[in-house]
Design an enzyme around this catalytic site. Structure first.
Site, PDB file in Angstrom:
ATOM      1  N   LYS A  58     -13.792   2.744 -22.557  1.00  0.00           N
ATOM      2  CA  LYS A  58     -14.091   2.936 -21.017  1.00  0.00           C
ATOM      3  C   LYS A  58     -12.835   2.717 -20.418  1.00  0.00           C
ATOM      4  O   LYS A  58     -12.571   3.426 -19.433  1.00  0.00           O
ATOM      5  CB  LYS A  58     -15.272   1.794 -20.144  1.00  0.00           C
ATOM      6  CG  LYS A  58     -16.662   2.061 -20.902  1.00  0.00           C
ATOM      7  CD  LYS A  58     -17.568   1.099 -19.997  1.00  0.00           C
ATOM      8  CE  LYS A  58     -17.201  -0.295 -19.942  1.00  0.00           C
ATOM      9  NZ  LYS A  58     -17.338  -1.010 -21.263  1.00  0.00           N
TER      10      LYS A  58
ATOM     11  N   ARG B 155     -22.508  -4.581 -13.517  1.00  0.00           N
ATOM     12  CA  ARG B 155     -23.108  -4.933 -14.675  1.00  0.00           C
ATOM     13  C   ARG B 155     -24.375  -5.543 -14.875  1.00  0.00           C
ATOM     14  O   ARG B 155     -24.756  -5.973 -15.827  1.00  0.00           O
ATOM     15  CB  ARG B 155     -22.140  -6.002 -15.126  1.00  0.00           C
ATOM     16  CG  ARG B 155     -21.020  -5.349 -16.434  1.00  0.00           C
ATOM     17  CD  ARG B 155     -20.107  -6.345 -16.858  1.00  0.00           C
ATOM     18  NE  ARG B 155     -19.576  -6.493 -17.789  1.00  0.00           N
ATOM     19  CZ  ARG B 155     -18.231  -6.162 -18.245  1.00  0.00           C
ATOM     20  NH1 ARG B 155     -17.645  -5.401 -17.218  1.00  0.00           N
ATOM     21  NH2 ARG B 155     -17.818  -6.259 -19.533  1.00  0.00           N
TER      22      ARG B 155
ATOM     23  N   ARG C 258      -8.272  -3.778 -31.101  1.00  0.00           N
ATOM     24  CA  ARG C 258      -7.626  -3.776 -29.868  1.00  0.00           C
ATOM     25  C   ARG C 258      -6.650  -4.524 -29.341  1.00  0.00           C
ATOM     26  O   ARG C 258      -6.504  -5.644 -29.663  1.00  0.00           O
ATOM     27  CB  ARG C 258      -8.894  -3.692 -28.855  1.00  0.00           C
ATOM     28  CG  ARG C 258      -8.352  -3.466 -27.438  1.00  0.00           C
ATOM     29  CD  ARG C 258      -9.598  -3.142 -26.430  1.00  0.00           C
ATOM     30  NE  ARG C 258     -10.613  -4.132 -26.158  1.00  0.00           N
ATOM     31  CZ  ARG C 258     -11.724  -4.206 -25.605  1.00  0.00           C
ATOM     32  NH1 ARG C 258     -11.730  -2.951 -24.824  1.00  0.00           N
ATOM     33  NH2 ARG C 258     -12.488  -4.910 -25.487  1.00  0.00           N
TER      34      ARG C 258
ATOM     35  N   ARG D  41      -6.712  -9.798 -26.521  1.00  0.00           N
ATOM     36  CA  ARG D  41      -7.380 -10.471 -25.556  1.00  0.00           C
ATOM     37  C   ARG D  41      -8.434 -11.683 -26.115  1.00  0.00           C
ATOM     38  O   ARG D  41      -8.788 -11.477 -27.150  1.00  0.00           O
ATOM     39  CB  ARG D  41      -8.375  -9.777 -24.658  1.00  0.00           C
ATOM     40  CG  ARG D  41      -7.888  -8.828 -23.696  1.00  0.00           C
ATOM     41  CD  ARG D  41      -8.818  -7.816 -23.228  1.00  0.00           C
ATOM     42  NE  ARG D  41     -10.166  -8.170 -22.958  1.00  0.00           N
ATOM     43  CZ  ARG D  41     -11.043  -7.668 -22.525  1.00  0.00           C
ATOM     44  NH1 ARG D  41     -10.850  -6.090 -22.213  1.00  0.00           N
ATOM     45  NH2 ARG D  41     -12.233  -7.975 -22.327  1.00  0.00           N
TER      46      ARG D  41
ATOM     47  N   ARG E 129     -20.537 -11.314 -25.985  1.00  0.00           N
ATOM     48  CA  ARG E 129     -20.493 -10.226 -25.059  1.00  0.00           C
ATOM     49  C   ARG E 129     -21.418  -9.059 -25.315  1.00  0.00           C
ATOM     50  O   ARG E 129     -22.053  -8.615 -24.236  1.00  0.00           O
ATOM     51  CB  ARG E 129     -19.044  -9.714 -24.970  1.00  0.00           C
ATOM     52  CG  ARG E 129     -17.926 -10.735 -24.198  1.00  0.00           C
ATOM     53  CD  ARG E 129     -16.463 -10.493 -24.597  1.00  0.00           C
ATOM     54  NE  ARG E 129     -16.189  -9.096 -23.806  1.00  0.00           N
ATOM     55  CZ  ARG E 129     -15.321  -8.261 -24.261  1.00  0.00           C
ATOM     56  NH1 ARG E 129     -14.415  -8.965 -25.334  1.00  0.00           N
ATOM     57  NH2 ARG E 129     -14.969  -7.517 -23.557  1.00  0.00           N
TER      58      ARG E 129
HETATM   59  P1  AMP Z   1     -13.961  -6.328 -19.608  1.00  0.00           P
HETATM   60  O1  AMP Z   1     -12.826  -6.234 -19.649  1.00  0.00           O
HETATM   61  O2  AMP Z   1     -14.901  -5.420 -18.553  1.00  0.00           O
HETATM   62  O3  AMP Z   1     -14.736  -6.504 -20.883  1.00  0.00           O
HETATM   63  O4  AMP Z   1     -14.764  -7.767 -18.712  1.00  0.00           O
HETATM   64  C1  AMP Z   1     -14.076  -8.973 -19.317  1.00  0.00           C
HETATM   65  C2  AMP Z   1     -14.975 -10.243 -18.679  1.00  0.00           C
HETATM   66  O5  AMP Z   1     -14.826 -10.317 -17.476  1.00  0.00           O
HETATM   67  C3  AMP Z   1     -16.502  -9.977 -18.970  1.00  0.00           C
HETATM   68  O6  AMP Z   1     -16.892 -10.358 -20.375  1.00  0.00           O
HETATM   69  C4  AMP Z   1     -17.232 -10.768 -17.900  1.00  0.00           C
HETATM   70  O7  AMP Z   1     -16.839 -12.211 -18.267  1.00  0.00           O
HETATM   71  C5  AMP Z   1     -15.995 -10.471 -16.696  1.00  0.00           C
HETATM   72  N1  AMP Z   1     -16.539  -9.298 -15.788  1.00  0.00           N
HETATM   73  C6  AMP Z   1     -16.020  -8.286 -15.797  1.00  0.00           C
HETATM   74  N2  AMP Z   1     -16.570  -7.169 -15.097  1.00  0.00           N
HETATM   75  C7  AMP Z   1     -17.985  -8.109 -14.729  1.00  0.00           C
HETATM   76  C8  AMP Z   1     -19.034  -7.750 -13.819  1.00  0.00           C
HETATM   77  N3  AMP Z   1     -19.128  -6.514 -13.432  1.00  0.00           N
HETATM   78  N4  AMP Z   1     -19.812  -8.931 -13.485  1.00  0.00           N
HETATM   79  C9  AMP Z   1     -19.551 -10.159 -14.082  1.00  0.00           C
HETATM   80  N5  AMP Z   1     -18.563 -10.346 -14.938  1.00  0.00           N
HETATM   81  C10 AMP Z   1     -17.617  -9.436 -15.136  1.00  0.00           C
END
Ligand code: AMP
Length: 226
Positions: free
Chosen positions: A16, A91, A130, A163, A174
């Site tokens: 994404k 989400r 990644r 990360r 996750r």
């Molecule tokens: P991502 O980079 O999108 O995988 O997001 C990394 C982390 O940020 C996730 O595992 C959540 O802890 C937090 N996060 C990102 N987007 C959201 C969201 N829309 N709602 C809640 N937590 C989020």
């Protein structure tokens, strides 16, 4: 076409972020990654960052009201044209409802939701390879999308890092969080006739071409509807 506003849905590691950056380069859309926004807040040690840190580290979701406030204030700061990509937000169903309400207040229409679909085994393998730029957040993959110079960002020369929440034990948490809290959004947006499925197993170039094709079809439908 009126401003294009799309949501990228799908588990972590399905490309994404990469595609949001590609659409930003190709179509000028503003890419708004909720994960990037939270990582920046955490790095800055802001109030929001301190509220979010433990959730992000463990692979859990940050509370709905915190992330919704952050993303809507982001929407308020960017130009409406040509549009934007919400990557990783909403989400949960309450986030989707809050977004709908926030868009209604701002007279913004959600154009489409693209659901990135990929098998769990492929997700785990992709996330293991990644790395992201610590400076500009560009995303690479050591086997699928390697940087030209190992460990350095092609775009800004920043250092590439893994990360903390991409470690194998956190990625499984996750994926579980995705299944429990985010997967219900697939039906939510299908019922609203906004959902389009994207085969995320294809190459980054092919996925980008598919997305641009879908967006062109949306623009055509929009013109015919006027
Ligand atoms: P991502 O980079 O999108 O995988 O997001 C990394 C982390 O940020 C996730 O595992 C959540 O802890 C937090 N996060 C990102 N987007 C959201 C969201 N829309 N709602 C809640 N937590 C989020």
């Amino acid at each position: 076409m009126s401003a294009l506003c799309v949501v990228f849905l799908g588990p972590p590691g399905t490309g994404k972020g990469t595609q949001a950056q590609r659409l930003s380069r190709q179509l000028g859309l503003v890419a708004m990654s909720s994960g990037d926004v939270l990582r920046r807040e955490i790095a800055d040690g802001s109030v929001i960052g301190r509220q979010a840190e433990a959730f992000v580290k463990s692979g859990a979701l940050v509370p709905d009201d915190v992330i919704t406030g952050v993303m809507l204030s982001f929407v308020d700061r960017v130009p409406r044209e040509p549009g934007f990509v919400l990557d990783g937000f909403p989400r949960t169903v309450p986030q989707a409802e809050a977004l709908e309400h926030g868009f209604h207040e701002r007279d913004i229409r959600l154009s489409a939701v693209f659901d990135f679909v990929l098998k769990d085994e492929a997700i785990v393998a992709r996330v293991a390879g990644r790395c992201v730029c610590g400076n500009c957040a560009a995303v690479y993959n050591n086997s699928l999308l390697p940087p030209r110079q190992p460990g350095r960002c092609d775009r800004c020369g920043g250092e590439l890092i893994q990360r903390a929440d991409d470690r194998p034990e956190v990625i499984l948490a996750r994926l579980e969080t995705y299944r429990r809290q985010t997967a219900p959004l697939v039906d939510y947006y299908r019922r609203l006739s906004l959902l389009h499925t994207v085969d995320a197993s294809l190459s980054a170039e092919q996925v980008e071409a598919d997305l641009i094709g879908l967006i062109a079809a949306l623009a055509g439908a929009d013109r015919r509807g006027k």
